[in-house]
Design a protein around this motif. Structure first.
Motif, PDB file in Angstrom:
ATOM      1  N   VAL A  46       0.842  -1.185   0.000  1.00  0.00           N
ATOM      2  CA  VAL A  46       0.000   0.000   0.000  1.00  0.00           C
ATOM      3  C   VAL A  46       0.879   1.237   0.000  1.00  0.00           C
ATOM      4  O   VAL A  46       1.794   1.366   0.817  1.00  0.00           O
ATOM      5  CB  VAL A  46      -0.934   0.013   1.232  1.00  0.00           C
ATOM      6  CG1 VAL A  46      -1.816   1.249   1.237  1.00  0.00           C
ATOM      7  CG2 VAL A  46      -1.765  -1.261   1.290  1.00  0.00           C
ATOM      8  N   ASN A  47       0.600   2.130  -0.941  1.00  0.00           N
ATOM      9  CA  ASN A  47       1.314   3.407  -1.031  1.00  0.00           C
ATOM     10  C   ASN A  47       0.249   4.490  -1.194  1.00  0.00           C
ATOM     11  O   ASN A  47      -0.195   4.766  -2.306  1.00  0.00           O
ATOM     12  CB  ASN A  47       2.294   3.404  -2.203  1.00  0.00           C
ATOM     13  CG  ASN A  47       3.144   4.647  -2.247  1.00  0.00           C
ATOM     14  OD1 ASN A  47       3.093   5.469  -1.346  1.00  0.00           O
ATOM     15  ND2 ASN A  47       3.915   4.797  -3.306  1.00  0.00           N
ATOM     16  N   GLY A  48      -0.179   5.063  -0.071  1.00  0.00           N
ATOM     17  CA  GLY A  48      -1.275   6.023  -0.107  1.00  0.00           C
ATOM     18  C   GLY A  48      -2.564   5.321  -0.479  1.00  0.00           C
ATOM     19  O   GLY A  48      -2.988   4.389   0.186  1.00  0.00           O
ATOM     20  N   ARG A  49      -3.185   5.749  -1.574  1.00  0.00           N
ATOM     21  CA  ARG A  49      -4.421   5.125  -2.046  1.00  0.00           C
ATOM     22  C   ARG A  49      -4.156   4.042  -3.078  1.00  0.00           C
ATOM     23  O   ARG A  49      -5.070   3.409  -3.590  1.00  0.00           O
ATOM     24  CB  ARG A  49      -5.331   6.180  -2.640  1.00  0.00           C
ATOM     25  CG  ARG A  49      -5.834   7.169  -1.608  1.00  0.00           C
ATOM     26  CD  ARG A  49      -6.755   8.158  -2.222  1.00  0.00           C
ATOM     27  NE  ARG A  49      -7.756   7.451  -3.034  1.00  0.00           N
ATOM     28  CZ  ARG A  49      -8.853   7.997  -3.495  1.00  0.00           C
ATOM     29  NH1 ARG A  49      -9.104   9.249  -3.259  1.00  0.00           N
ATOM     30  NH2 ARG A  49      -9.700   7.311  -4.231  1.00  0.00           N
ATOM     31  N   THR A  50      -2.902   3.832  -3.406  1.00  0.00           N
ATOM     32  CA  THR A  50      -2.523   2.865  -4.429  1.00  0.00           C
ATOM     33  C   THR A  50      -2.096   1.552  -3.780  1.00  0.00           C
ATOM     34  O   THR A  50      -1.334   1.544  -2.825  1.00  0.00           O
ATOM     35  CB  THR A  50      -1.354   3.417  -5.269  1.00  0.00           C
ATOM     36  OG1 THR A  50      -1.742   4.678  -5.809  1.00  0.00           O
ATOM     37  CG2 THR A  50      -1.001   2.473  -6.383  1.00  0.00           C
TER      38      THR A  50
END
Length: 101
Positions: A46-50
């Motif tokens: 998970v990277n922020g909303r991605t």
């Protein structure tokens, strides 16, 4: 649908990317991704909303699944699939495990 994770373990994909590739609804793909993640066969980053999904190569069943997928597809099917996506290919090289075997 998710055999590509076990065929190419170093590849990671996004939900929408997979939904578009397989012409499936993003909700249906999301459900399957979550199931495979819960079993530990996939990992998600998970990277922020991605969120990116990839094969969990440390899972005890990964080596066997990788072998089964390779046997199912075979090098000829893999090359045909790549060729159909890329179009006119002048040269192709086989490296890694296939080259060794």
């Amino acid at each position: 649908m998710f055999l590509n994770f076990f065929l190419n373990p170093h590849v990671s994909s996004y939900l929408r990317e997979l939904a578009a590739e397989f012409s499936e609804s993003s909700n249906g793909v999301r459900v399957e991704l979550e199931r495979l993640t819960k079993t530990g066969l996939l990992k998600k980053k998970v990277n922020g909303r991605t969120i990116k999904y990839s094969a969990n190569t440390l899972h005890p069943l990964f080596p066997e699944l990788n072998t089964i997928v390779r046997k199912y597809f075979g090098i000829d099917k893999i090359i045909d699939e790549i060729h159909s996506r890329l179009g006119n290919v002048e040269a192709a090289y086989i490296i890694g495990d296939y080259a060794r075997h």
